[in-house]
Design a protein around this motif. Structure first.
Motif, PDB file in Angstrom:
ATOM      1  N   ILE A 138       0.814  -1.212   0.000  1.00 14.29           N
ATOM      2  CA  ILE A 138       0.000   0.000   0.000  1.00 14.29           C
ATOM      3  C   ILE A 138       0.848   1.262   0.000  1.00 14.29           C
ATOM      4  CG2 ILE A 138      -1.607   1.365   1.400  1.00 14.29           C
ATOM      5  CD1 ILE A 138      -3.118  -1.126   2.053  1.00 14.29           C
ATOM      6  N   VAL A 177       1.849   2.938  -3.208  1.00 12.68           N
ATOM      7  CA  VAL A 177       0.722   3.606  -3.861  1.00 12.68           C
ATOM      8  C   VAL A 177       0.497   4.980  -3.237  1.00 12.68           C
ATOM      9  CG1 VAL A 177      -1.731   3.467  -4.431  1.00 12.68           C
ATOM     10  CG2 VAL A 177      -0.342   1.381  -4.371  1.00 12.68           C
ATOM     11  N   ILE A 228      -6.251   1.515   2.476  1.00  8.26           N
ATOM     12  CA  ILE A 228      -5.291   2.436   1.884  1.00  8.26           C
ATOM     13  C   ILE A 228      -5.255   3.749   2.677  1.00  8.26           C
ATOM     14  CG2 ILE A 228      -6.950   3.321   0.189  1.00  8.26           C
ATOM     15  CD1 ILE A 228      -4.605   3.639  -1.769  1.00  8.26           C
ATOM     16  N   GLY A 234     -12.656   2.783  -0.738  1.00  8.68           N
ATOM     17  CA  GLY A 234     -12.507   1.365  -1.031  1.00  8.68           C
ATOM     18  C   GLY A 234     -13.667   0.838  -1.855  1.00  8.68           C
ATOM     19  N   TRP A 282      -9.916   2.054  -4.455  1.00  9.41           N
ATOM     20  CA  TRP A 282      -8.987   0.971  -4.114  1.00  9.41           C
ATOM     21  C   TRP A 282      -9.778  -0.320  -3.995  1.00  9.41           C
ATOM     22  CZ3 TRP A 282      -3.994  -0.216  -3.905  1.00  9.41           C
ATOM     23  CH2 TRP A 282      -3.565  -1.250  -3.078  1.00  9.41           C
ATOM     24  N   ASN A 301      -9.511  -4.114  -3.330  1.00  5.37           N
ATOM     25  CA  ASN A 301      -8.807  -5.345  -2.952  1.00  5.37           C
ATOM     26  C   ASN A 301      -9.751  -6.541  -2.962  1.00  5.37           C
ATOM     27  OD1 ASN A 301     -10.337  -4.879  -0.699  1.00  5.37           O
ATOM     28  ND2 ASN A 301      -8.627  -4.637   0.727  1.00  5.37           N
ATOM     29  N   THR A 314      -5.977  -1.454  -8.106  1.00  6.09           N
ATOM     30  CA  THR A 314      -5.956  -2.703  -7.344  1.00  6.09           C
ATOM     31  C   THR A 314      -4.547  -2.939  -6.798  1.00  6.09           C
ATOM     32  OG1 THR A 314      -5.269  -4.195  -9.132  1.00  6.09           O
ATOM     33  CG2 THR A 314      -7.623  -3.606  -9.016  1.00  6.09           C
TER      34      THR A 314
END
Length: 537
Positions: free
Chosen positions: A365, A368, A389, A438, A464, A466, A532
């Motif tokens: 993370i 990013v 994140i 997210g 983001w 995941n 991602t």
């Protein structure tokens, strides 16, 4: 309106909008309905911009984001019953994070003797009171005007928290006289503290060998004084998440926004004085029951309720606007030469160690977040959601100014970032604003993307993905619970954004992500930037 109605008489709903305009309100977020339509009669006539949300929860978060960006009250109009219930989550968020939000709703004229009405609740005012500073019903025009002025005054003189005013439908429809003339804003003079109090604080800082200062959101006004105090007295500093930017990230005695690091207790135990300014040291600031220090403590806060708890000899508790006191303390330190035992080299090493821990806890993370930080224009304001994140970024991303990263810290609601960033972008016309959210949180308020398109906001939304509720999965595993209910079906987010009329990008590398962010700030309309964990692979 009847023919013989005096010129100064209008339905109360219209008078309220005119009153708000006279008090400096230029934007209202909300959704009209049959019950509150009289509140909409005066909006255009008063010259107020109305932003039509897709859901009252979105309207509340937009008002929150607007208020955080401007420091002015965020105002929302909602209907009786479900409208009020839908905005209660944002009301709770604003209450917990000290955001000035004013919610005005309609209500039924009679609920005790008459049942089965549209939008009826057992106790609407009482429900709103659970997530606001106060919730009152205005049964006359005079009461409505008085309550509005009370709310606006308290926003500037007390800790800012949500206020709710409800007005019966019949009262909104009834003709009412003009509101009283606009009052002068309360003039806040310097709080009168004795020279003895200032001297005690200054002397304590001068004599301490390992002083620590903890700066919360209440320290963001007049923040430059704290940097000067840290230098003059050799004070090591921490910021809460809300206080980030009060101290420059490169200050040699700055530990960062890392109070929640378990190892921070080792540092705090070394302190011989702790000064806490503008922070209630809540669970979400520490993630442990106690701060972890044993030294005398000085606390300065506008809210006396945060001063409760055990006290020890040598503690001082001062209820005041922090800058009123600390400006004078800074002056008292003007000729002081610090004799601190804090080592900039040791602090830098500690911060590096904690960063490594964060990288290990949330692999992939930080590259990013580092790339995002490096590509943002100066003065970018960020709204983040409850997502991994953001959790990582808040601990390592030093802000160069206060009040420019907003997170749903206290109430901790999902779905905050997108609508709050819309509210911030409305307030910050021509200035860069960005959302970080997210995949699961985006589901909560994705409909508000249509508002950003409608308004043509140049708003990058970093999504983001995941593929799961990652934080909950990690927590379940840590508690030895087999993870379940942590994966939901996701749409093609880019196609979804395009269906709304927004722009989209799905960068495959960090460099491509940076290019997409830069372009988003220059593009008419919002841009969903789909990221991602594979972007670092």
């Amino acid at each position: 309106m009847a023919q013989n109605t005096p010129d100064h008489m209008r339905p109360l709903g219209a008078q309220i909008s005119h009153m708000l305009k006279a008090r400096g309100v230029d934007t209202i977020f909300g959704i009209p309905g049959v019950h509150n339509q009289e509140m909409y009669r005066g909006i255009e006539e008063a010259g107020i911009t109305h932003v039509l949300a897709r859901h009252e929860q979105g309207a509340g978060f937009m008002a929150d984001g607007y208020a955080r960006a401007t420091g002015k009250p965020g105002v929302a109009y909602v209907i009786t019953g479900p409208g009020l219930c839908n905005i209660m989550t944002p009301m709770g968020q604003a209450y917990s994070d000290s955001v000035p939000m004013l919610v005005l709703s309609s209500c039924l004229d009679e609920t005790a003797a008459r049942k089965g009405q549209l939008h009826q609740m057992k106790d609407q005012r009482g429900a709103a009171a659970t997530v606001s500073d106060w919730s009152e019903e205005a049964r006359t025009a005079a009461a409505a005007y008085t309550l509005i002025d009370r709310a606006l005054t308290e926003f500037t003189t007390n800790r800012s928290r949500t206020k709710h005013i409800q007005v019966p439908i019949a009262q909104l429809q009834a003709n009412a006289p003009q509101p009283p003339a606009r009052l002068d804003s309360p003039v806040l003079g310097r709080t009168m503290h004795s020279g003895h109090v200032v001297k005690r604080i200054a002397d304590a800082l001068k004599s301490a060998k390992r002083p620590i200062m903890i700066l919360g959101g209440g320290a963001k006004h007049g923040s430059s004084v704290y940097q000067e105090i840290a230098t003059r007295a050799g004070v090591a500093t921490f910021c809460t998440y809300a206080g980030r930017g009060v101290i420059a990230g490169d200050h040699p005695l700055y530990f960062g926004s890392t109070l929640a690091r378990p190892d921070s207790t080792r540092i705090l135990k070394q302190a011989d004085l702790v000064v806490v300014i503008g922070s209630e040291l809540a669970e979400v600031d520490l993630w442990r029951p106690e701060l972890g220090h044993s030294s005398p403590t000085i606390r300065i806060d506008i809210d006396p309720s945060v001063m409760t708890g055990e006290r020890q000899e040598g503690d001082m508790q001062i209820v005041a606007h922090a800058s009123d006191v600390m400006d004078e303390v800074c002056d008292a330190l003007a000729d002081h030469t610090p004799d601190t035992l804090w080592s900039p080299k040791d602090i830098a090493a500690t911060r590096a160690q904690w960063r490594a821990e964060i990288e290990a806890e949330r692999p992939g993370i930080l590259p990013v977040t580092d790339a995002l930080k490096a590509c943002l224009p100066k003065d970018t304001m960020i709204y983040s959601d409850m997502t991994q994140i953001a959790y990582a970024a808040k601990e390592v991303w030093d802000m160069d100014r206060p009040g420019h990263w907003h997170h749903p810290t206290g109430f901790g609601t999902l779905g905050y970032a997108t609508p709050a960033a819309i509210g911030g972008a409305v307030a910050r016309k021509g200035k860069p604003t960005m959302a970080i959210i997210g995949d699961y949180g985006f589901h909560y308020t994705m409909a508000e993307l249509g508002v950003a398109v409608e308004l043509g906001l140049s708003l990058p939304i970093i999504l983001w993905d995941n593929g799961k509720l990652g934080e909950i999965e990690d927590s379940m595993i840590g508690a030895q619970i087999a993870p379940n209910a942590v994966i939901a079906y996701n749409p093609d987010f880019c196609k979804l954004a395009e269906a709304f009329g927004a722009n989209s990008a799905a960068p495959k590398t960090l460099s491509q992500m940076q290019d997409a962010v830069k372009q988003a700030f220059e593009t008419d309309g919002p841009t969903l930037i789909y990221v991602t964990p594979d972007i670092t692979g």
